[in-house]
Design a protein around this motif. Structure first.
Motif, PDB file in Angstrom:
ATOM      1  N   ASN A 122     -40.704  10.024  -2.760  1.00 56.13           N
ATOM      2  CA  ASN A 122     -41.443   9.936  -4.031  1.00 56.13           C
ATOM      3  C   ASN A 122     -42.774  10.672  -3.949  1.00 56.13           C
ATOM      4  OD1 ASN A 122     -40.500   7.953  -6.413  1.00 56.13           O
ATOM      5  ND2 ASN A 122     -39.537   7.324  -4.485  1.00 56.13           N
ATOM      6  N   VAL A 123     -43.472  10.514  -2.835  1.00 54.23           N
ATOM      7  CA  VAL A 123     -44.757  11.207  -2.666  1.00 54.23           C
ATOM      8  C   VAL A 123     -44.555  12.717  -2.699  1.00 54.23           C
ATOM      9  CG1 VAL A 123     -46.621  11.678  -1.028  1.00 54.23           C
ATOM     10  CG2 VAL A 123     -45.909   9.319  -1.470  1.00 54.23           C
ATOM     11  N   ARG A 124     -43.556  13.193  -1.959  1.00 58.43           N
ATOM     12  CA  ARG A 124     -43.308  14.633  -1.928  1.00 58.43           C
ATOM     13  C   ARG A 124     -42.905  15.166  -3.306  1.00 58.43           C
ATOM     14  NH1 ARG A 124     -39.909  14.729   3.790  1.00 58.43           N
ATOM     15  NH2 ARG A 124     -41.736  14.965   5.178  1.00 58.43           N
ATOM     16  N   ALA A 125     -42.077  14.395  -4.008  1.00 57.44           N
ATOM     17  CA  ALA A 125     -41.643  14.825  -5.338  1.00 57.44           C
ATOM     18  C   ALA A 125     -42.829  14.919  -6.297  1.00 57.44           C
ATOM     19  CB  ALA A 125     -40.597  13.856  -5.879  1.00 57.44           C
ATOM     20  N   LEU A 126     -43.711  13.935  -6.262  1.00 58.27           N
ATOM     21  CA  LEU A 126     -44.887  13.961  -7.141  1.00 58.27           C
ATOM     22  C   LEU A 126     -45.799  15.134  -6.801  1.00 58.27           C
ATOM     23  CD1 LEU A 126     -45.929  10.216  -7.548  1.00 58.27           C
ATOM     24  CD2 LEU A 126     -44.886  11.721  -9.239  1.00 58.27           C
ATOM     25  N   LEU A 127     -45.978  15.410  -5.521  1.00 53.06           N
ATOM     26  CA  LEU A 127     -46.834  16.535  -5.137  1.00 53.06           C
ATOM     27  C   LEU A 127     -46.244  17.858  -5.601  1.00 53.06           C
ATOM     28  CD1 LEU A 127     -47.917  15.455  -1.538  1.00 53.06           C
ATOM     29  CD2 LEU A 127     -49.337  15.491  -3.602  1.00 53.06           C
ATOM     30  N   ARG A 128     -44.902  17.986  -5.550  1.00 50.70           N
ATOM     31  CA  ARG A 128     -44.278  19.210  -6.067  1.00 50.70           C
ATOM     32  C   ARG A 128     -44.519  19.347  -7.562  1.00 50.70           C
ATOM     33  NH1 ARG A 128     -39.962  17.741  -2.594  1.00 50.70           N
ATOM     34  NH2 ARG A 128     -38.815  16.820  -4.366  1.00 50.70           N
ATOM     35  N   LEU A 129     -44.315  18.260  -8.289  1.00 49.21           N
ATOM     36  CA  LEU A 129     -44.564  18.298  -9.735  1.00 49.21           C
ATOM     37  C   LEU A 129     -46.031  18.577 -10.034  1.00 49.21           C
ATOM     38  CD1 LEU A 129     -42.372  15.273 -10.917  1.00 49.21           C
ATOM     39  CD2 LEU A 129     -41.928  17.710 -11.286  1.00 49.21           C
ATOM     40  N   GLY A 130     -46.909  18.018  -9.203  1.00 52.61           N
ATOM     41  CA  GLY A 130     -48.337  18.263  -9.396  1.00 52.61           C
ATOM     42  C   GLY A 130     -48.692  19.727  -9.228  1.00 52.61           C
ATOM     43  N   ARG A 131     -48.047  20.384  -8.255  1.00 51.17           N
ATOM     44  CA  ARG A 131     -48.307  21.811  -8.055  1.00 51.17           C
ATOM     45  C   ARG A 131     -47.885  22.618  -9.272  1.00 51.17           C
ATOM     46  NH1 ARG A 131     -46.922  20.663  -2.594  1.00 51.17           N
ATOM     47  NH2 ARG A 131     -44.717  21.109  -2.958  1.00 51.17           N
ATOM     48  N   VAL A 132     -46.732  22.263  -9.851  1.00 51.30           N
ATOM     49  CA  VAL A 132     -46.256  22.962 -11.051  1.00 51.30           C
ATOM     50  C   VAL A 132     -47.222  22.738 -12.220  1.00 51.30           C
ATOM     51  CG1 VAL A 132     -44.408  23.069 -12.763  1.00 51.30           C
ATOM     52  CG2 VAL A 132     -43.845  22.873 -10.330  1.00 51.30           C
ATOM     53  N   GLU A 133     -47.663  21.485 -12.382  1.00 50.45           N
ATOM     54  CA  GLU A 133     -48.585  21.167 -13.481  1.00 50.45           C
ATOM     55  C   GLU A 133     -49.901  21.926 -13.318  1.00 50.45           C
ATOM     56  OE1 GLU A 133     -50.833  17.265 -15.432  1.00 50.45           O
ATOM     57  OE2 GLU A 133     -49.308  17.016 -13.878  1.00 50.45           O
ATOM     58  N   ARG A 134     -50.390  22.004 -12.082  1.00 48.59           N
ATOM     59  CA  ARG A 134     -51.640  22.725 -11.831  1.00 48.59           C
ATOM     60  C   ARG A 134     -51.469  24.206 -12.133  1.00 48.59           C
ATOM     61  NH1 ARG A 134     -56.490  21.955  -9.123  1.00 48.59           N
ATOM     62  NH2 ARG A 134     -57.673  23.892  -9.314  1.00 48.59           N
ATOM     63  N   ALA A 135     -50.328  24.768 -11.760  1.00 49.85           N
ATOM     64  CA  ALA A 135     -50.067  26.181 -12.034  1.00 49.85           C
ATOM     65  C   ALA A 135     -50.037  26.437 -13.539  1.00 49.85           C
ATOM     66  CB  ALA A 135     -48.758  26.610 -11.384  1.00 49.85           C
ATOM     67  N   LEU A 136     -49.413  25.522 -14.280  1.00 45.76           N
ATOM     68  CA  LEU A 136     -49.349  25.683 -15.732  1.00 45.76           C
ATOM     69  C   LEU A 136     -50.738  25.586 -16.362  1.00 45.76           C
ATOM     70  CD1 LEU A 136     -46.133  23.609 -16.565  1.00 45.76           C
ATOM     71  CD2 LEU A 136     -46.395  26.099 -16.628  1.00 45.76           C
ATOM     72  N   ARG A 137     -51.566  24.668 -15.841  1.00 47.40           N
ATOM     73  CA  ARG A 137     -52.934  24.564 -16.362  1.00 47.40           C
ATOM     74  C   ARG A 137     -53.731  25.829 -16.082  1.00 47.40           C
ATOM     75  NH1 ARG A 137     -52.884  19.183 -14.342  1.00 47.40           N
ATOM     76  NH2 ARG A 137     -54.110  19.858 -12.537  1.00 47.40           N
ATOM     77  N   ASP A 138     -53.527  26.406 -14.896  1.00 50.24           N
ATOM     78  CA  ASP A 138     -54.232  27.640 -14.552  1.00 50.24           C
ATOM     79  C   ASP A 138     -53.798  28.781 -15.464  1.00 50.24           C
ATOM     80  OD1 ASP A 138     -55.678  26.442 -12.570  1.00 50.24           O
ATOM     81  OD2 ASP A 138     -54.387  27.104 -10.925  1.00 50.24           O
TER      82      ASP A 138
END
Length: 506
Positions: A122-138
């Motif tokens: 779960n932690v790894r999955a959330l961190l992957r999703l977080g990276r995608v969200e951060r990329a989209l915000r950038d």
């Protein structure tokens, strides 16, 4: 920044049970994560702000602040709202709490006891999703920055184009019909470009939260009349019949008069553009309880059912008519929705289908306060009429020279300068009545030049006017605070020059 691997990820483990906290920290550390701890909600909030973890493993039951409330505060804080939250609770906690946690902003929810593999996955999955969200915000941030830069850069060439056209009209006012038509075409398409640039800037401002509304009591009738004036050329050029129905009673709304007019004008321009020549457009307004409803309908190309929900999206356009060469950027309706929402209203559209026209409706709250009589406008700071001594400062030589030549043709004495240093020297020598000063100069900023001018040992009665491609509200405020008397965005609107006593026929 979110980590690319486990060893770069910082996790804050929050649990008031020493044993449970130790077990979860050990599992995470063995998986390669860096772990810091907190045993209560107050410490969790403090460490989140200080250490900026990538993810918080947050137990619901805490001794001081409920974990659900901690999550709500984290997601509501400007410094912490991007931190991922994995909420945990004992198995005795019901489904309702899980729903409340997810509704409150938690990114996921696990019920204890948690298997080690399940926790790590779960932690790894959330961190992957977080990276995608951060990329989209950038990407979104870079898009907004690009739009603002593009709009600024487009303003600079539009200035000399508009001024040169006015100069041509003054030099030779009576010309053959073909030449007059060519001039009108240039003017029309220049105005079209200016509107596109303004739309780009407005979308960028709103997206970045930088738009500033000038709140006041505004007459609904005046809003619609102003919008009709703005859009009249487009409506008439396509030969549309326009029906206008306004209420007998005077209705007032609270908002920014310019932006409210822009909402209605954009809808009118949209209807004119997407209705075949010789069509019919109707606009009406009226009271509905404590709200006003503005309805605009046309018999144009209509909207497909599949496009209804997305028509207000950025860069979205529905349908195409072969006679429309310039459909625009597809941001007019997006801007309408954003401005309506800023005014606490709603906008909607319906259409029976393609080819069957469409109807847009805007609902705004009525202003409950009785408006005070409009104050008399303050007198223009410059003397009206007669010849003025004017200094034009711009590193764009075409912009400076064409404006100078036009002003000279109307009887003014004009000098030009292309750098900040030249501007200070010319002001000392020439002692102008009015100075048009660009902000982006090669040797120093216009703000620095303004300070130097105000320190010169000459009478300080001259008007200092910022004429610049930087046209956002915070740019205007910065100019006024920096010693300027006025702020005009490029390309110059010659009608605004009347504020300074400079009347230029168009």
């Amino acid at each position: 920044m979110l980590p690319d691997n486990n060893s770069d990820a910082l996790i804050l483990n929050v649990d008031d049970s020493d044993g449970a906290r130790y077990a979860k920290s050990r599992i995470l550390k063995r998986a390669g994560f860096k772990v810091i701890e907190a045993s209560n909600g107050g410490d969790a909030l403090l460490r989140a702000r200080q250490d900026h973890p990538n993810l918080i493993l947050l137990d619901v039951k805490l001794p001081d602040i409920n974990g659900l409330e901690v999550c709500r505060q984290l997601k509501g804080g400007a410094e912490t709202n991007t931190i991922l939250v994995l909420q945990t609770s004992a198995s005795c906690i019901g489904t309702a709490d899980k729903i409340r946690a997810l509704d409150g902003g938690a990114d996921n929810y696990l019920v204890e006891p948690i298997e080690a593999d399940e926790l790590i996955a779960n932690v790894r999955a959330l961190l992957r999703l977080g990276r995608v969200e951060r990329a989209l915000r950038d990407v979104d941030r870079r898009k907004d920055e690009f739009l603002a830069t593009l709009a600024h850069e487009l303003r600079n060439p539009l200035g000399p184009i508009r001024t040169a056209l006015a100069l041509l009209c003054k030099l030779d006012p009576v010309v053959p019909a073909v030449q007059d038509n060519a001039r009108r075409t240039i003017a029309r398409h220049t105005d079209h470009l200016v509107r596109l640039v303004d739309d780009l800037l407005d979308v960028s401002r709103i997206s970045q939260g930088k738009i500033s509304l000038q709140w006041e009591s505004v007459s609904l009738a005046s809003v619609i009349r102003s919008a009709l004036e703005t859009s009249s050329h487009s409506v008439e050029a396509r030969g549309h019949a326009l029906d206008v129905s306004l209420p007998q009673e005077e209705l007032w709304v609270c908002g920014d008069a310019v932006r409210l007019s822009q909402i209605v004008a954009n809808l009118l321009l949209n209807a004119a553009k997407f209705t075949a020549p010789g069509g019919r457009i109707a606009i009406s307004a009226g009271r509905e309880g404590d709200k006003v409803r503005i309805r605009l309908s046309d018999n144009g190309i209509g909207i497909a059912a599949a496009s209804i929900d997305s028509i207000f999206g950025m860069f979205e356009q529905s349908g195409h008519a072969p006679d429309r060469v310039q459909d625009g950027l597809g941001i007019g309706l997006s801007l309408v929705r954003k401005l309506v929402m800023l005014h606490g209203g709603q906008v909607s559209v319906r259409s029976p289908g393609v080819g069957l026209g469409s109807t847009f409706e805007v609902i705004l709250p009525l202003d409950a306060n009785v408006p005070l009589p409009a104050a008399a406008p303050a007198p223009a700071p410059a003397a009206t009429g007669g010849s003025q001594r004017i200094l034009v400062v711009d590193d764009n030589c075409d912009a400076a020279d064409t404006l100078a030549e036009l002003l000279e043709m109307y009887g003014h004495t004009v000098r030009t300068a292309y750098t900040g240093a030249q501007a200070a020297e010319r002001t000392l020598e020439f002692k102008p009545d009015i100075v048009f000063l660009d902000i982006g100069l090669p040797d120093m900023s216009g703000y620095e030049v303004a300070v130097k001018m105000r320190q010169l040992p000459i009478p300080q009665q001259f008007l200092l006017v910022a004429l610049t491609g930087y046209g956002q509200e915070h740019d205007r405020q910065a100019a006024l605070q920096g010693g300027f008397n006025e702020h005009f965005a490029k390309p110059v609107d010659f009608g605004k020059l009347a504020m300074l006593g400079l009347h230029i026929a168009q």
